[in-house]
Design a protein around this motif. Structure first.
Motif, PDB file in Angstrom:
ATOM      1  N   UNK A  56       0.868  -1.159   0.054  1.00  0.00           N
ATOM      2  CA  UNK A  56       0.082   0.143  -0.031  1.00  0.00           C
ATOM      3  C   UNK A  56       0.755   1.239  -0.020  1.00  0.00           C
ATOM      4  N   UNK A  57       2.109   1.046  -0.212  1.00  0.00           N
ATOM      5  CA  UNK A  57       2.986   2.319  -0.207  1.00  0.00           C
ATOM      6  C   UNK A  57       3.115   2.898  -1.559  1.00  0.00           C
ATOM      7  N   UNK A  58       3.694   4.001  -1.345  1.00  0.00           N
ATOM      8  CA  UNK A  58       3.741   4.986  -2.797  1.00  0.00           C
ATOM      9  C   UNK A  58       5.188   5.311  -2.782  1.00  0.00           C
ATOM     10  N   UNK A  59       5.903   5.567  -3.898  1.00  0.00           N
ATOM     11  CA  UNK A  59       7.156   5.986  -4.073  1.00  0.00           C
ATOM     12  C   UNK A  59       7.081   7.441  -4.317  1.00  0.00           C
ATOM     13  N   UNK A  60       8.354   8.096  -3.893  1.00  0.00           N
ATOM     14  CA  UNK A  60       8.337   9.596  -3.873  1.00  0.00           C
ATOM     15  C   UNK A  60       8.090  10.132  -5.197  1.00  0.00           C
ATOM     16  N   UNK A  63       4.729   7.070  -8.197  1.00  0.00           N
ATOM     17  CA  UNK A  63       4.437   5.366  -8.417  1.00  0.00           C
ATOM     18  C   UNK A  63       3.997   4.616  -7.399  1.00  0.00           C
ATOM     19  N   UNK A  64       2.681   3.955  -7.682  1.00  0.00           N
ATOM     20  CA  UNK A  64       1.932   3.435  -6.333  1.00  0.00           C
ATOM     21  C   UNK A  64       2.117   1.931  -6.223  1.00  0.00           C
ATOM     22  N   UNK A  65       2.487   1.448  -4.859  1.00  0.00           N
ATOM     23  CA  UNK A  65       2.770   0.165  -4.782  1.00  0.00           C
ATOM     24  C   UNK A  65       4.056  -0.238  -4.691  1.00  0.00           C
ATOM     25  N   UNK A  66       4.859  -0.702  -3.641  1.00  0.00           N
ATOM     26  CA  UNK A  66       6.065  -1.427  -3.600  1.00  0.00           C
ATOM     27  C   UNK A  66       6.027  -2.921  -3.773  1.00  0.00           C
ATOM     28  N   UNK A  67       4.715  -3.506  -3.854  1.00  0.00           N
ATOM     29  CA  UNK A  67       4.571  -4.866  -4.184  1.00  0.00           C
ATOM     30  C   UNK A  67       3.638  -4.927  -5.312  1.00  0.00           C
ATOM     31  N   UNK A  68       4.049  -5.507  -6.401  1.00  0.00           N
ATOM     32  CA  UNK A  68       3.046  -5.373  -7.608  1.00  0.00           C
ATOM     33  C   UNK A  68       2.698  -6.885  -8.201  1.00  0.00           C
ATOM     34  N   UNK A  69       1.500  -7.083  -8.404  1.00  0.00           N
ATOM     35  CA  UNK A  69       1.417  -8.435  -8.897  1.00  0.00           C
ATOM     36  C   UNK A  69       1.112  -8.183 -10.305  1.00  0.00           C
ATOM     37  N   UNK A  70       2.085  -8.870 -11.238  1.00  0.00           N
ATOM     38  CA  UNK A  70       2.159  -8.573 -12.525  1.00  0.00           C
ATOM     39  C   UNK A  70       1.331  -9.608 -13.526  1.00  0.00           C
ATOM     40  N   UNK A  71       0.145  -9.365 -13.986  1.00  0.00           N
ATOM     41  CA  UNK A  71      -0.688 -10.177 -14.647  1.00  0.00           C
ATOM     42  C   UNK A  71       0.073 -10.438 -16.143  1.00  0.00           C
ATOM     43  N   UNK A  72       0.923  -9.310 -16.749  1.00  0.00           N
ATOM     44  CA  UNK A  72       1.701  -9.403 -17.865  1.00  0.00           C
ATOM     45  C   UNK A  72       2.729 -10.109 -17.902  1.00  0.00           C
ATOM     46  N   UNK A  73       2.958 -10.955 -16.594  1.00  0.00           N
ATOM     47  CA  UNK A  73       4.039 -12.038 -16.838  1.00  0.00           C
ATOM     48  C   UNK A  73       5.335 -11.341 -16.633  1.00  0.00           C
ATOM     49  N   UNK A  74       6.554 -11.955 -17.070  1.00  0.00           N
ATOM     50  CA  UNK A  74       7.856 -11.695 -16.781  1.00  0.00           C
ATOM     51  C   UNK A  74       8.316 -10.048 -17.462  1.00  0.00           C
TER      52      UNK A  74
END
Ligand code: ADP
Ligand code: MG
Length: 394
Positions: A56-60, A63-74
């Motif tokens: 739930x974090x935000x980069x300065x 950019x949203x999210x320090x953990x991302x589930x990538x449906x688009x794969x590798x």
């Protein structure tokens, strides 16, 4: 000492705790090799910092999210990782300054039937390890404890006996697991307790622990804190220390065997004994000031340690004044005085300094300070010294 998720997971694997397949990368050049180690399909990109709440974090940079589930794969994972690496992540646990991400952990994505919370930590009230578990995984456990405390289960473990079978069974029943899940969860609980015990951990937290449709039980996240006082027994664990995650001042202090914690005020304190250090911070606050640090030089500090302590204090740009508060029991006040003088001469002292020396060899210490030519104010009592430094800094 805290370690990163990917390091904690390597320990999990060693102890037989099931984890998603994953690999870390410390630079963009390592992304391909790391990604190659996880299966094709949906994958997860995880910023490695010593703080929770990354998802739930935000980069300065927004950019949203320090953990991302990538449906688009590798391919997508690689793009996302490039956005995270070197970027600063702010979460509920990092404070507003955030933490710079210097390692990325790539993992497979797992099918989740249900998320749980599981932790082992030391319960100070009962002086025992306690297992804390909840059916409300993936959420902040503090919130669960506040709103639905009945959903949190605790098991206190007799350290002489270890985790008893009936305790493990009781817990998995309470969590409402089915028989296949129970079997896997009990195996995981035993392994987790063994790891907690053997690594001298002060806390292991898995949030979320998940069940899968086939009954598998997996640790998706891992937070491990090790007891600093036991690290001498674990050279392999000491090697996991990441100095990037620590305050440089605190690193210097630990090299000199000082207990130092940086705070955000402007009055530095140099004190002997943790209790006196705490009450010194309190009295500074009481008179309207703000301590810049907690610093305990210990009961029998050497001149070198006092010098190191003084240097650490003086390199903090927030510090506007220094309060030395020494009660000499074992500590010889004159040793402190010599350390203060030597450090101040070496670095140059441009800040107000108030010194209160009391106890063992205090008269000699006061004389050393007076003869040194250093510009300092002496305090007659703790209250007097605190009031003086607060006034000088204001
Ligand atoms: P943090 O607690 O720092 O936010 P987590 O590792 O718990 O980081 O990840 C945040 C969320 O991302 C998890 O609660 C979970 O929903 C999801 N997640 C993490 N790893 C996986 C995985 N391997 N498969 C599927 N979802 C995952
Ligand atoms: Mg988590």
């Amino acid at each position: 000492m805290n370690i990163h998720e990917y390091q904690a997971k390597a320990l999990f694997e060693k102890y037989g705790i099931a984890i998603p397949k994953g690999a870390p990368a410390k630079s963009a050049a390592e992304f391909d090799a790391a990604i190659a180690q996880i299966p094709d399909g949906v994958c997860v990109v995880k910023s490695q910092i010593h703080a929770g709440g990354r998802g739930k974090g935000t980069f300065t940079d927004g950019f949203q999210g320090g953990v991302k589930v990538c449906k688009g794969g590798k391919a997508e994972a690689k793009e996302i990782a490039a956005k995270m690496l070197g970027n600063t992540l702010v979460t509920k646990q990092t404070g507003p300054a955030g933490r710079k991400v210097q390692t990325i952990y790539f993992t497979e994505a797992n099918q989740i039937k249900k998320e749980y919370y599981l932790a082992i930590l030391l319960d100070r009230a009962s002086s025992r390890p306690v297992i804390v578990a909840s059916t409300e995984g993936g959420m902040e456990i503090e919130k669960v404890a506040e709103e639905t405390p009945e959903k949190i289960f605790k098991i206190f473990i007799d350290p002489g006996y270890g985790l008893a079978d009936f305790q493990a069974r009781e817990l998995v029943f309470k969590l409402g697991l089915n028989p296949a899940e129970q079997k896997n969860a009990i195996k995981l609980l035993r392994a987790l307790y063994t790891m907690f015990w053997e690594t001298d951990a002060s806390m292991i937290e898995i949030n979320p622990l998940i069940t899968q449709p086939d009954g598998a039980v997996l640790a998706l996240d891992a937070k491990v804190s090790l007891d600093d006082n036991a690290l001498y027994r674990h050279p392999d664990l000491v090697a996991l220390r990441d100095l990037n995650e620590e305050d440089p001042k605190e690193i210097e202090a630990s090299k000199a065997n000082l207990s130092y914690i940086a705070l955000d005020g402007n009055i530095a304190c140099l004190v002997n004994g943790a209790g006196l250090a705490m009450s010194t911070m309190d009295i500074i606050k009481h008179y309207g000031g703000n301590p810049a640090n907690f610093l305990d030089v210990g009961g029998g500090a050497s001149k070198e340690q006092v010098m190191a302590a003084f240097k650490i204090i003086l390199t903090d740009p927030n510090v506007k004044g220094i309060l030395v508060n020494i009660f000499g029991g074992i500590m010889d006040c004159d040793v402190i005085a010599h350390g203060v003088v030597a450090a101040a001469k070496e670095i140059g002292l441009g800040l107000p300094l108030v010194v209160r020396l009391e106890g063992n060899n205090a008269a000699a210490g006061k004389k050393t300070l007076a003869d040194s030519g250093l510009k300092l104010v002496s305090g007659d009592s703790m209250a007097d010294a605190a009031q003086k430094i607060v006034k000088l800094v204001a």
